[in-house]
Design an enzyme around this catalytic site. Structure first.
Site, PDB file in Angstrom:
ATOM      1  N   HIS A  62     -10.394   0.583   1.624  1.00 49.77           N
ATOM      2  CA  HIS A  62     -10.255   1.536   2.724  1.00 49.77           C
ATOM      3  C   HIS A  62     -11.493   1.336   3.608  1.00 49.77           C
ATOM      4  O   HIS A  62     -12.598   1.727   3.237  1.00 49.77           O
ATOM      5  CB  HIS A  62     -10.192   2.975   2.196  1.00 49.77           C
ATOM      6  CG  HIS A  62     -10.023   4.004   3.278  1.00 49.77           C
ATOM      7  ND1 HIS A  62      -8.892   4.782   3.391  1.00 49.77           N
ATOM      8  CD2 HIS A  62     -10.833   4.378   4.297  1.00 49.77           C
ATOM      9  CE1 HIS A  62      -9.008   5.589   4.434  1.00 49.77           C
ATOM     10  NE2 HIS A  62     -10.185   5.358   4.998  1.00 49.77           N
ATOM     11  N   ASP A 112       1.266   2.497   3.616  1.00 46.88           N
ATOM     12  CA  ASP A 112       0.419   3.678   3.409  1.00 46.88           C
ATOM     13  C   ASP A 112       1.264   4.947   3.498  1.00 46.88           C
ATOM     14  O   ASP A 112       0.780   5.995   3.923  1.00 46.88           O
ATOM     15  CB  ASP A 112      -0.730   3.712   4.419  1.00 46.88           C
ATOM     16  CG  ASP A 112      -1.833   4.699   4.034  1.00 46.88           C
ATOM     17  OD1 ASP A 112      -1.857   5.150   2.875  1.00 46.88           O
ATOM     18  OD2 ASP A 112      -2.651   5.038   4.910  1.00 46.88           O
ATOM     19  N   HIS A 149      -4.688  -0.978   5.885  1.00 43.45           N
ATOM     20  CA  HIS A 149      -4.307  -0.152   7.045  1.00 43.45           C
ATOM     21  C   HIS A 149      -5.260  -0.331   8.233  1.00 43.45           C
ATOM     22  O   HIS A 149      -5.906   0.601   8.697  1.00 43.45           O
ATOM     23  CB  HIS A 149      -4.160   1.321   6.686  1.00 43.45           C
ATOM     24  CG  HIS A 149      -5.215   1.900   5.782  1.00 43.45           C
ATOM     25  ND1 HIS A 149      -6.561   1.730   5.993  1.00 43.45           N
ATOM     26  CD2 HIS A 149      -5.100   2.665   4.673  1.00 43.45           C
ATOM     27  CE1 HIS A 149      -7.229   2.367   5.051  1.00 43.45           C
ATOM     28  NE2 HIS A 149      -6.361   2.938   4.242  1.00 43.45           N
ATOM     29  N   ALA A 177      -4.087  14.497   5.661  1.00 40.19           N
ATOM     30  CA  ALA A 177      -3.854  13.257   6.397  1.00 40.19           C
ATOM     31  C   ALA A 177      -2.804  12.421   5.702  1.00 40.19           C
ATOM     32  O   ALA A 177      -2.861  12.224   4.485  1.00 40.19           O
ATOM     33  CB  ALA A 177      -5.158  12.469   6.505  1.00 40.19           C
ATOM     34  N   LEU A 217      -5.270   9.008   8.037  1.00 39.57           N
ATOM     35  CA  LEU A 217      -6.574   8.362   7.951  1.00 39.57           C
ATOM     36  C   LEU A 217      -6.381   6.954   7.391  1.00 39.57           C
ATOM     37  O   LEU A 217      -5.714   6.812   6.355  1.00 39.57           O
ATOM     38  CB  LEU A 217      -7.523   9.166   7.045  1.00 39.57           C
ATOM     39  CG  LEU A 217      -8.045  10.471   7.636  1.00 39.57           C
ATOM     40  CD1 LEU A 217      -8.839  11.255   6.586  1.00 39.57           C
ATOM     41  CD2 LEU A 217      -8.911  10.209   8.872  1.00 39.57           C
ATOM     42  N   HIS A 264       1.577   5.383  -1.602  1.00 40.26           N
ATOM     43  CA  HIS A 264       1.216   6.590  -2.350  1.00 40.26           C
ATOM     44  C   HIS A 264       2.487   7.219  -2.908  1.00 40.26           C
ATOM     45  O   HIS A 264       3.403   7.571  -2.151  1.00 40.26           O
ATOM     46  CB  HIS A 264       0.517   7.597  -1.443  1.00 40.26           C
ATOM     47  CG  HIS A 264      -0.801   7.116  -0.914  1.00 40.26           C
ATOM     48  ND1 HIS A 264      -1.988   7.319  -1.582  1.00 40.26           N
ATOM     49  CD2 HIS A 264      -1.115   6.436   0.217  1.00 40.26           C
ATOM     50  CE1 HIS A 264      -2.987   6.783  -0.879  1.00 40.26           C
ATOM     51  NE2 HIS A 264      -2.479   6.229   0.214  1.00 40.26           N
ATOM     52  N   LEU A 265       2.519   7.367  -4.225  1.00 42.90           N
ATOM     53  CA  LEU A 265       3.661   8.010  -4.877  1.00 42.90           C
ATOM     54  C   LEU A 265       3.323   9.398  -5.417  1.00 42.90           C
ATOM     55  O   LEU A 265       4.221  10.126  -5.830  1.00 42.90           O
ATOM     56  CB  LEU A 265       4.170   7.130  -6.024  1.00 42.90           C
ATOM     57  CG  LEU A 265       4.883   5.845  -5.625  1.00 42.90           C
ATOM     58  CD1 LEU A 265       5.232   5.031  -6.867  1.00 42.90           C
ATOM     59  CD2 LEU A 265       6.139   6.144  -4.815  1.00 42.90           C
ATOM     60  N   ARG A 266       2.024   9.738  -5.472  1.00 42.24           N
ATOM     61  CA  ARG A 266       1.582  10.994  -6.070  1.00 42.24           C
ATOM     62  C   ARG A 266       2.012  11.037  -7.543  1.00 42.24           C
ATOM     63  O   ARG A 266       2.051  10.027  -8.209  1.00 42.24           O
ATOM     64  CB  ARG A 266       2.098  12.198  -5.288  1.00 42.24           C
ATOM     65  CG  ARG A 266       1.911  12.133  -3.774  1.00 42.24           C
ATOM     66  CD  ARG A 266       0.488  11.926  -3.335  1.00 42.24           C
ATOM     67  NE  ARG A 266       0.364  12.032  -1.877  1.00 42.24           N
ATOM     68  CZ  ARG A 266      -0.631  11.513  -1.179  1.00 42.24           C
ATOM     69  NH1 ARG A 266      -1.593  10.842  -1.791  1.00 42.24           N
ATOM     70  NH2 ARG A 266      -0.679  11.650   0.132  1.00 42.24           N
ATOM     71  N   HIS A 297       2.958  14.523   1.930  1.00 41.75           N
ATOM     72  CA  HIS A 297       2.360  15.840   1.748  1.00 41.75           C
ATOM     73  C   HIS A 297       3.429  16.868   2.110  1.00 41.75           C
ATOM     74  O   HIS A 297       4.215  16.649   3.045  1.00 41.75           O
ATOM     75  CB  HIS A 297       1.153  16.053   2.674  1.00 41.75           C
ATOM     76  CG  HIS A 297      -0.022  15.175   2.380  1.00 41.75           C
ATOM     77  ND1 HIS A 297      -0.876  15.397   1.320  1.00 41.75           N
ATOM     78  CD2 HIS A 297      -0.499  14.068   3.015  1.00 41.75           C
ATOM     79  CE1 HIS A 297      -1.823  14.469   1.328  1.00 41.75           C
ATOM     80  NE2 HIS A 297      -1.624  13.651   2.333  1.00 41.75           N
ATOM     81  N   LYS A 349      -9.024  -0.668  -6.162  1.00 37.95           N
ATOM     82  CA  LYS A 349      -9.122  -0.008  -4.857  1.00 37.95           C
ATOM     83  C   LYS A 349     -10.506   0.586  -4.650  1.00 37.95           C
ATOM     84  O   LYS A 349     -11.012   1.327  -5.495  1.00 37.95           O
ATOM     85  CB  LYS A 349      -8.070   1.104  -4.738  1.00 37.95           C
ATOM     86  CG  LYS A 349      -8.098   1.879  -3.423  1.00 37.95           C
ATOM     87  CD  LYS A 349      -7.837   0.975  -2.226  1.00 37.95           C
ATOM     88  CE  LYS A 349      -7.903   1.735  -0.904  1.00 37.95           C
ATOM     89  NZ  LYS A 349      -6.659   2.441  -0.591  1.00 37.95           N
ATOM     90  N   ASN A 393      -5.370   7.192  -6.188  1.00 37.12           N
ATOM     91  CA  ASN A 393      -6.154   8.399  -5.864  1.00 37.12           C
ATOM     92  C   ASN A 393      -5.410   9.679  -6.255  1.00 37.12           C
ATOM     93  O   ASN A 393      -5.137  10.546  -5.431  1.00 37.12           O
ATOM     94  CB  ASN A 393      -6.550   8.426  -4.392  1.00 37.12           C
ATOM     95  CG  ASN A 393      -5.370   8.377  -3.438  1.00 37.12           C
ATOM     96  OD1 ASN A 393      -4.315   7.817  -3.760  1.00 37.12           O
ATOM     97  ND2 ASN A 393      -5.546   8.952  -2.254  1.00 37.12           N
ATOM     98  N   HIS A 411       0.873  -1.192   0.000  1.00 30.62           N
ATOM     99  CA  HIS A 411       0.000   0.000   0.000  1.00 30.62           C
ATOM    100  C   HIS A 411       0.903   1.232   0.000  1.00 30.62           C
ATOM    101  O   HIS A 411       1.477   1.587   1.026  1.00 30.62           O
ATOM    102  CB  HIS A 411      -0.896   0.015   1.245  1.00 30.62           C
ATOM    103  CG  HIS A 411      -1.878   1.146   1.267  1.00 30.62           C
ATOM    104  ND1 HIS A 411      -3.186   0.967   1.626  1.00 30.62           N
ATOM    105  CD2 HIS A 411      -1.763   2.466   0.999  1.00 30.62           C
ATOM    106  CE1 HIS A 411      -3.834   2.121   1.576  1.00 30.62           C
ATOM    107  NE2 HIS A 411      -2.960   3.051   1.181  1.00 30.62           N
TER     108      HIS A 411
END
Length: 345
Positions: A136, A247, A174, A263, A219, A15-17, A251, A99, A41, A13
């Site tokens: 999620h 996760d 998560h 978050a 979150l 996030h790479l943006r 940011h 997802k 996302n 899980h």
């Protein structure tokens, strides 16, 4: 024990943006991890096979030279998702999972699901072709307390969903509560759960006691210490239904420290040091490889990695940076609140 050799880990899980952020944070994962499930996302979200192919191409273009890292792509489930498009993306080997975000549950989840009956056709097709669903697991009803959203989701959404599509392979992502741990442990069928690095190391006191600490806000939000201890027991138990999904969610500091801060905890850089610390505290270093490198591939029907890496316990703390520089601004690295002595060597 002062050295520990593991099969190279995977992150189930991540996030790479995109854009400048992707370019900056990707090397923090590829340094230690061979594969990762990439969250879809973005803005706009990765909803079609063509979107996933384009995003994968951008990730591969941003890889450090010579990196063998493999991004495992996902599609963002919406109420308009086409089952045929999902099946085609899976058949081509492009995607590893789909997802499900309940609409409004977390960052960039506005396009998620409100009416679960509207995605029944996609879920039935996924069960038929053996494509896993990553979830999620929180309700978003305003009357439900934020600390109860996971527990309510298990009873009102996840259990009915799985009963309606019993052949579906599910990853409850998560997990933050003992209720989630118990559900995954006791359920029949194809289900597993990911546990993050930061939820093993913090509880809600770390966010709120003595002042608000925005860099611990994520979150699903961290819960009571009793839930944290349940997560630690599950992660270190050797139960193959539980494995690592960091996760890790970058940011920039201005976005974290604003009046309505984002978050997410960015843990890609120091995750393995943090996990070795936790597993040593729980006297379970011999089970770390299962959690990081074996259980996840088994759930997703993939072979474990052949390559290995070694963790060595040092006499002095590992000198991790406080921040990662990006062209969008600084990203603060997760601070476990104490020194870390295990280093990847």
């Amino acid at each position: 024990m002062t050295t520990l050799t593991l099969r190279r880990p995977d992150d189930w899980h991540l996030h790479l943006r995109d854009g400048a952020m992707l370019a900056a944070v990707l090397p923090e994962t590829t340094r230690h991890f061979a594969r990762a499930i990439i969250m879809p996302n973005l803005v706009p979200p990765v909803v079609r096979g063509t979107d996933a192919a384009a995003y994968r191409a951008r990730i591969l273009a941003a890889l450090p030279k010579g990196s063998p890292f493999t991004p495992l792509m996902t599609l963002y489930l919406t109420e308009d998702t086409d089952p045929d498009d999902v099946a085609a993306a899976h058949a081509s080997g492009l995607i590893t999972a789909v997802k499900l975000y309940p609409a409004g549950a977390t960052t960039n989840s506005a396009s998620g699901v409100t009416d679960f009956d509207k995605v029944r056709g996609v879920l039935d097709r996924m069960a038929e072709i053996g494509l896993p669903l990553c979830i999620h697991g929180e309700v978003t009803s305003p009357e439900v307390d934020i600390f109860d959203r996971e527990q309510v989701f298990l009873d009102t959404v996840l259990d009915p969903l799985r009963r309606a599509t019993p052949g579906l392979t599910v990853t409850l992502e998560h997990i933050t509560t003992s209720h989630g741990i118990d559900y995954v442990s006791d359920a029949t069928g194809k289900i597993a759960g990911t546990i993050t690095t930061h939820h093993l190391m913090i509880n809600r006191n770390h966010i709120l006691a003595g002042g608000i600490r925005p860099h611990y806000y994520c979150l699903p939000v961290a819960k009571r210490n009793t839930h944290q201890q349940a997560l630690r027991r599950a992660a270190t138990s050797g139960n193959p239904r539980f494995f690592l999904g960091t996760d890790s969610a970058p940011h920039t500091d201005p976005n974290k420290l604003s009046a309505c801060g984002c978050a997410g905890c960015f843990t890609a850089t120091n995750t393995l040091s943090c996990l070795a610390h936790v597993f040593e505290e729980e006297e379970a270093l011999d089970r770390l490889e299962g959690f990081t490198s074996l259980h996840g591939p088994a759930h997703y029907g993939l072979p474990p990695n052949d390559a290995t890496l070694t963790l060595t316990k040092q006499a002095s703390p590992v000198p991790y940076p406080t921040q990662i520089a990006t062209d969008e601004g600084p990203v603060t690295l997760f601070d476990p609140g104490h020194p870390l002595f295990w280093q990847v060597t």
